[in-house]
Design a protein around this motif. Structure first.
Motif, short mmCIF file in Angstrom:
data_model
loop_
_atom_site.label_atom_id
_atom_site.label_comp_id
_atom_site.label_asym_id
_atom_site.label_seq_id
_atom_site.Cartn_x
_atom_site.Cartn_y
_atom_site.Cartn_z
N THR A 21 46.29 15.21 80.39
CA THR A 21 46.12 14.43 79.17
C THR A 21 44.75 13.77 79.18
OG1 THR A 21 48.49 14.02 78.99
CG2 THR A 21 47.05 12.50 77.81
N LEU A 22 44.04 13.92 78.06
CA LEU A 22 42.72 13.33 77.88
C LEU A 22 42.79 12.33 76.74
CD1 LEU A 22 41.04 16.78 77.91
CD2 LEU A 22 40.57 15.09 79.62
N VAL A 23 42.22 11.16 76.94
CA VAL A 23 42.12 10.14 75.91
C VAL A 23 40.65 10.05 75.54
CG1 VAL A 23 42.49 7.71 75.34
CG2 VAL A 23 44.09 8.89 76.87
N ALA A 24 40.33 10.20 74.25
CA ALA A 24 38.93 10.21 73.82
C ALA A 24 38.75 9.33 72.60
CB ALA A 24 38.49 11.64 73.51
N ASP A 25 37.55 8.80 72.44
CA ASP A 25 37.28 7.99 71.25
C ASP A 25 37.04 8.90 70.04
OD1 ASP A 25 34.52 8.72 71.20
OD2 ASP A 25 33.98 7.02 72.45
N ASP A 26 36.88 8.31 68.88
CA ASP A 26 36.81 9.09 67.64
C ASP A 26 35.49 9.82 67.45
OD1 ASP A 26 35.39 6.77 67.21
OD2 ASP A 26 36.15 6.44 65.20
N ARG A 27 34.51 9.62 68.33
CA ARG A 27 33.23 10.31 68.22
C ARG A 27 33.22 11.65 68.96
NH1 ARG A 27 29.47 6.77 71.15
NH2 ARG A 27 31.35 6.48 72.34
N VAL A 28 34.31 12.00 69.62
CA VAL A 28 34.34 13.20 70.46
C VAL A 28 34.25 14.47 69.61
CG1 VAL A 28 36.86 13.53 70.49
CG2 VAL A 28 35.49 14.22 72.46
N ASN A 29 33.60 15.47 70.14
CA ASN A 29 33.58 16.79 69.52
C ASN A 29 34.90 17.45 69.92
OD1 ASN A 29 33.32 19.66 69.39
ND2 ASN A 29 31.11 19.45 69.28
N VAL A 30 35.79 17.64 68.97
CA VAL A 30 37.14 18.12 69.26
C VAL A 30 37.11 19.54 69.84
CG1 VAL A 30 39.42 18.60 68.29
CG2 VAL A 30 38.16 16.60 67.55
N GLY A 31 36.19 20.37 69.40
CA GLY A 31 36.07 21.71 69.96
C GLY A 31 35.73 21.66 71.44
N ARG A 32 34.80 20.80 71.80
CA ARG A 32 34.44 20.66 73.21
C ARG A 32 35.57 20.03 74.00
NH1 ARG A 32 30.08 17.68 76.38
NH2 ARG A 32 30.22 18.82 78.33
N LEU A 33 36.29 19.10 73.39
CA LEU A 33 37.44 18.50 74.04
C LEU A 33 38.45 19.58 74.40
CD1 LEU A 33 38.85 15.71 74.73
CD2 LEU A 33 40.00 15.97 72.54
N HIS A 34 38.72 20.48 73.45
CA HIS A 34 39.65 21.58 73.72
C HIS A 34 39.11 22.49 74.82
CE1 HIS A 34 42.63 20.66 70.81
NE2 HIS A 34 41.91 20.98 69.74
N LEU A 35 37.84 22.84 74.75
CA LEU A 35 37.25 23.73 75.74
C LEU A 35 37.39 23.14 77.15
CD1 LEU A 35 35.43 26.26 76.31
CD2 LEU A 35 33.52 24.65 76.22
N GLU A 36 36.97 21.90 77.31
CA GLU A 36 37.03 21.26 78.63
C GLU A 36 38.48 20.99 79.05
OE1 GLU A 36 34.62 21.00 80.70
OE2 GLU A 36 32.97 21.45 79.35
N GLY A 37 39.34 20.61 78.11
CA GLY A 37 40.74 20.35 78.44
C GLY A 37 41.46 21.61 78.90
N ARG A 38 41.23 22.72 78.22
CA ARG A 38 41.86 23.99 78.62
C ARG A 38 41.35 24.43 79.98
NH1 ARG A 38 40.58 26.25 72.68
NH2 ARG A 38 42.32 25.25 71.61
N ARG A 39 40.05 24.31 80.18
CA ARG A 39 39.45 24.69 81.47
C ARG A 39 40.00 23.80 82.58
NH1 ARG A 39 33.29 24.75 80.88
NH2 ARG A 39 33.74 26.66 79.79
N GLY A 40 40.06 22.49 82.34
CA GLY A 40 40.59 21.57 83.34
C GLY A 40 42.06 21.81 83.63
N GLY A 41 42.85 22.08 82.59
CA GLY A 41 44.26 22.38 82.79
C GLY A 41 44.46 23.62 83.65
N SER A 42 43.64 24.62 83.42
CA SER A 42 43.72 25.85 84.21
C SER A 42 43.35 25.59 85.67
CB SER A 42 42.79 26.90 83.59
OG SER A 42 42.79 28.07 84.35
N ARG A 43 42.32 24.81 85.89
CA ARG A 43 41.91 24.49 87.27
C ARG A 43 42.99 23.69 87.99
NH1 ARG A 43 35.71 22.84 86.09
NH2 ARG A 43 34.89 24.94 85.94
N ILE A 44 43.57 22.72 87.29
CA ILE A 44 44.61 21.91 87.91
C ILE A 44 45.83 22.77 88.21
CG2 ILE A 44 46.25 20.03 87.46
CD1 ILE A 44 43.87 18.61 86.01
N ALA A 45 46.19 23.68 87.32
CA ALA A 45 47.30 24.59 87.58
C ALA A 45 47.04 25.41 88.84
CB ALA A 45 47.52 25.51 86.38
N ASP A 46 45.81 25.91 88.96
CA ASP A 46 45.46 26.69 90.16
C ASP A 46 45.55 25.85 91.43
OD1 ASP A 46 45.05 28.93 88.62
OD2 ASP A 46 42.87 28.78 88.61
N LEU A 47 45.10 24.62 91.35
CA LEU A 47 45.18 23.73 92.51
C LEU A 47 46.63 23.45 92.90
CD1 LEU A 47 42.37 21.18 91.59
CD2 LEU A 47 42.37 22.72 93.58
#
Length: 172
Positions: free
Chosen positions: A93-119
């Motif tokens: 779960t990521l908490v972000a302020d309203d200035r965040v680029n939502v596309g980048r949030l998704h990109l980094e969140g998906r990548r991070g979720g995948s890495r955490i799953a692997d770990l």
């Protein structure tokens, strides 16, 4: 334990690469905090609510025939809360302020979720560094550098071609 330290390292990497992200949390699917880097939010409460949202999200995707749960985005007046599947037993779960680029949030969140799953599943050894980042997009010519398809060529107004529908080309 080494896995928790590596998960925390991934959470800190996420916060460091996106300054608009104000907190990150890895939790089990049943609402227990695995690791957190979130100064302004009660992590246990957010983990419990994330588990409830995960259950609802899974049920919704099952009913709608959308396959397995992948992600959930909630937008509030002050920002976003994004939850991503991290394998079958955990969520990020990521908490972000309203200035965040939502596309980048998704990109980094998906990548991070995948890495955490692997770990968490042991597919990613913790004694090796994370893999190098892949480029976001392959190098391609810009749209403006490509010739227009034959069907859309026509007179130009300024820099944009004007498409003339086939029925209006006939003479009356």
């Amino acid at each position: 334990m080494a896995v928790e330290a590596e998960v925390l390292k991934e959470l800190r990497r996420l916060r460091a690469c996106m300054p608009e992200v104000t907190g990150v949390l890895a939790a089990s699917a049943d609402g227990l905090v695995l690791a957190r880097d979130m100064p302004d939010v009660e992590p246990e409460g957010l983990a419990a609510l994330t588990a409830a949202a995960l259950g609802i999200g899974r049920r919704m995707t099952d009913l709608a025939g959308g396959g397995g749960f992948r992600e959930l985005l909630v937008r509030g007046a002050g920002g976003y809360i994004a939850t991503y599947a991290a394998g079958p037993t955990a969520v990020l779960t990521l908490v972000a302020d309203d200035r965040v680029n939502v596309g980048r949030l998704h990109l980094e969140g998906r990548r991070g979720g995948s890495r955490i799953a692997d770990l968490l599943t042991g597919r990613f050894p913790t004694d090796r560094p994370l893999p190098p980042e892949r480029p976001l997009l392959p190098e391609r010519p810009l749209l403006a550098d490509r010739p227009a398809p034959a069907a859309t060529r026509g007179p130009t107004l300024g820099a944009l071609p004007v498409r003339i529908p086939p029925q209006s080309r006939r003479e009356h």
